[in-house]
Design an enzyme around this catalytic site. Structure first.
Site, short mmCIF file in Angstrom:
data_model
loop_
_atom_site.label_atom_id
_atom_site.label_comp_id
_atom_site.label_asym_id
_atom_site.label_seq_id
_atom_site.Cartn_x
_atom_site.Cartn_y
_atom_site.Cartn_z
CD GLU A 170 13.61 1.16 8.89
OE1 GLU A 170 14.13 2.15 9.44
OE2 GLU A 170 14.10 0.02 8.97
CE LYS A 180 -2.10 2.73 2.97
NZ LYS A 180 -2.18 3.92 2.12
CB CYS A 225 13.13 9.73 7.59
SG CYS A 225 14.00 8.61 6.47
CD GLU A 256 9.59 13.07 11.38
OE1 GLU A 256 8.48 12.55 11.60
OE2 GLU A 256 10.48 12.52 10.72
P1 NAD Z 1 2.12 8.05 7.92
O1 NAD Z 1 2.52 7.24 9.10
O2 NAD Z 1 1.01 9.01 8.08
O3 NAD Z 1 1.71 7.09 6.70
C1 NAD Z 1 2.57 6.10 6.22
C2 NAD Z 1 1.75 5.02 5.55
O4 NAD Z 1 0.96 4.36 6.53
C3 NAD Z 1 0.77 5.53 4.50
O5 NAD Z 1 0.71 4.64 3.43
C4 NAD Z 1 -0.54 5.56 5.26
O6 NAD Z 1 -1.68 5.45 4.43
C5 NAD Z 1 -0.39 4.33 6.13
N1 NAD Z 1 -1.25 4.32 7.33
C6 NAD Z 1 -1.77 5.38 7.99
N2 NAD Z 1 -2.51 4.96 9.02
C7 NAD Z 1 -2.44 3.60 9.03
C8 NAD Z 1 -2.97 2.59 9.89
N3 NAD Z 1 -3.75 2.89 10.92
N4 NAD Z 1 -2.67 1.30 9.62
C9 NAD Z 1 -1.86 0.98 8.58
N5 NAD Z 1 -1.35 1.91 7.73
C10 NAD Z 1 -1.63 3.20 7.96
O7 NAD Z 1 3.46 8.78 7.41
P2 NAD Z 1 3.60 9.82 6.24
O8 NAD Z 1 3.04 11.12 6.70
O9 NAD Z 1 3.12 9.22 4.98
O10 NAD Z 1 5.19 9.93 6.11
C11 NAD Z 1 5.99 10.77 6.88
C12 NAD Z 1 6.64 10.03 8.02
O11 NAD Z 1 7.41 8.94 7.51
C13 NAD Z 1 7.64 10.87 8.79
O12 NAD Z 1 7.45 10.65 10.16
C14 NAD Z 1 8.99 10.34 8.36
O13 NAD Z 1 10.04 10.50 9.29
C15 NAD Z 1 8.68 8.91 8.15
N6 NAD Z 1 9.70 8.29 7.30
C16 NAD Z 1 10.60 7.44 7.87
C17 NAD Z 1 11.59 6.85 7.11
C18 NAD Z 1 12.59 5.91 7.71
O14 NAD Z 1 13.26 5.23 6.95
N7 NAD Z 1 12.72 5.84 9.02
C19 NAD Z 1 11.65 7.12 5.74
C20 NAD Z 1 10.72 7.99 5.19
C21 NAD Z 1 9.73 8.57 5.97
#
Ligand code: NAD
Length: 481
Positions: A248, A173, A282, A384
């Site tokens: 992650e 997804k 990130c 963040e």
């Molecule tokens: P998010 O957590 O809002 O969403 C990430 C994914 O999870 C999306 O596909 C979303 O639809 C899905 N999701 C949301 N709620 C869910 C649930 N209840 N159950 C299952 N899936 C669900 O994050 P975002 O806003 O898309 O991305 C930004 C975040 O990602 C930042 O915190 C950033 O630091 C982090 N990030 C981390 C890394 C890493 O390698 N550590 C890399 C890139 C981004």
């Protein structure tokens, strides 16, 4: 209007509900596409298709999987221009960045794991004169891959490629905010001859599709990249069901600059590590700590250089920053800028929404923003922001900067700038982070472990770690006669 579809059992389909979600172009602030608003019924169908496909995919030879994944890499490379344009339109990032980083890396991910699986092996343990143990590493079954919006195809493929290479079938997804290149990957997989059901790509909302996917009892492992908040939610679902998780999550990374740094290289790289992809990586170093003796010089040069960075439409080859991903995210960043002022921060550069003209007037652009004078423990320095906002803080000793660097709940990456080898080793060992860069930033060898500590991550991706995550060990003990 760009219409996107789910990829289930080798076919492109609408969601069962027939509903779509709007997809925005951040550069203009306008809707440009529609992505399926899937629900639990689509999840069930995708998992069923994956479960069926697993029977044969898990039995395929390593060589076969190598060839299919290599073909996907080839196709991505052939479509570099159109995929980069799609990524930039969907995410708002400069087209030059998508072309140089996002899409080549997506191809590299498939190629890397296509090759890695041919080198993957397991162990034998002989009990001399008594018995031989050998350990099989078997694919898990159907696994879930859930990815965020900041590096859409790059991170999506980073999960899918090792899972498939190891013989699993995947229901993946992408973020509903940036679904476009994941949708385009569906056609690439069809063209590359990936058998139906081996990879299924479902579009839709996190709390609907993502949640149904993680809860489904047939999902054996969840590889998630995204926010710490959602990671916690997934962990709470996975733990009682004994699913494997790789998480992650967020970061608030320190960038520590000592007076003996190679100054010009440090300054150039610090601009990138602060503002690349509009600060939405990130691994960006949003807390910059500078040794007091060079603080004033650094401040002057860094502020001048940041003010000179061109904020422009994604297609502008000179654009160093383009749009942030959504209006909601832009407002979140602007709220943090306001909070920084309330917390006593002195604004040195930026601080506003950047206005472009014509078609781009309603796009979501933010100037590269620098604060000083913020306490290391204030919210802006602890939470963040995930935007082009950094704070600079002077320090006098290693002890002091370590205390500040390690003060957040996060521990993803850190960057150190020093020519002193002893100090580099000493500091690297003491920093709470899964990844430490010395005199560089975001230099990635795909064989190395990738991930964070504390609230930044559970487990490691990359290289053989990923193949180990996506396999289960079974030990077989044969007694000698
Ligand atoms: P998010 O957590 O809002 O969403 C990430 C994914 O999870 C999306 O596909 C979303 O639809 C899905 N999701 C949301 N709620 C869910 C649930 N209840 N159950 C299952 N899936 C669900 O994050 P975002 O806003 O898309 O991305 C930004 C975040 O990602 C930042 O915190 C950033 O630091 C982090 N990030 C981390 C890394 C890493 O390698 N550590 C890399 C890139 C981004």
């Amino acid at each position: 209007m760009e219409k996107m579809y789910n990829y289930i059992n080798g076919e492109l389909r609408t969601a069962n509900s027939g509903h779509f979600l709007d997809v925005f172009e951040p550069a203009t602030g306008k809707v440009y596409g529609q992505t399926p608003d899937s629900d639990e019924t689509d999840v069930n169908e995708a998992i069923e298709a994956a479960q069926k496909a697993f029977e044969s995919w898990s039995e395929t030879s390593v060589d076969y999987r190598h060839r299919i994944l290599s073909r996907i890499a080839d196709e991505i490379e052939k479509k570099l221009d159109s995929l980069a344009a799609a990524e930039s339109k969907d995410n708002g990032k400069p087209l030059s960045l998508a072309k140089k980083v996002d899409i080549p890396r997506a191809a590299d991910n498939f190629r890397f794991f296509a090759n890695a699986i041919t080198q993957f092996s397991s162990e034998t343990h002989e009990m001399i004169g008594l018995a031989l143990n050998y350990t099989l590493r078997e694919p898990l079954g159907v696994v879930a891959a859930i990815s965020p919006w900041n590096l859409p195809l790059y991170l999506f493929s980073w999960k899918i490629a090792p899972a498939l290479a190891a013989g699993n079938c995947v229901v993946a997804k992408p973020s509903e905010v940036t679904p476009y290149t994941a949708y385009l990957l569906s056609q690439i997989c069809i063209d590359a001859g990936l058998p139906p059901g081996v990879l299924n790509i479902l579009h839709g909302l996190g709390h609907k599709v993502g949640s149904a996917l993680t809860k489904h009892k047939k999902i054996k492992a969840i590889s998630f990249t995204g926010s710490t908040k959602v990671g916690q939610e997934i962990a709470s679902i996975a733990a009682p069901a004994f699913k494997k998780v790789s998480l992650e999550m967020g970061g608030k990374n320190p960038n520590i600059i000592f007076a003996d740094a190679d100054y010009d290289r440090m300054l150039r790289t610090t601009l990138r590590s602060s503002f690349a992809n509009q600060g939405q990586i990130c691994l960006c170093g949003s807390r910059i700590f500078v040794e007091s003796s060079i603080y004033d010089r650094f401040k002057k040069d860094f502020v001048t250089a940041a003010k000179a960075l061109k904020v422009a439409k994604p297609e502008d080859p000179e654009a160093k920053l383009s749009a942030v991903v959504s209006e909601t995210h832009m407002n979140k960043i602007l709220d943090y800028i306001a909070l920084a002022k309330e917390e006593g921060g002195v604004l040195l550069a930026g601080g506003h929404r950047a206005s472009l003209s014509g078609k781009y007037a309603d796009g979501w652009y933010i100037e590269p923003t620098i604060f000083e004078g913020l306490h290391y423990n204030c919210r802006v320095n602890q939470e963040e922001i995930f935007g082009p906002v950094v704070s600079i803080t002077p320090f006098d000793s290693e002890e002091e900067v370590l205390k500040m660097a390690n003060s957040t709940e996060y521990g993803l990456s850190a960057t150190l700038w020093t020519q002193n080898l002893d100090r580099a080793h000493r500091m690297a060992k003491q920093i709470d982070a899964g990844i430490v860069w010395i005199n560089t930033w975001l230099l990635r060898d795909l064989r190395t472990p990738f991930g964070g500590v504390k609230h930044s991550g559970v487990g490691r991706e990359g290289g053989l770690n990923a193949l180990r995550f996506f396999t289960e060990q079974k030990n077989i003990c044969i007694k000698y006669n």
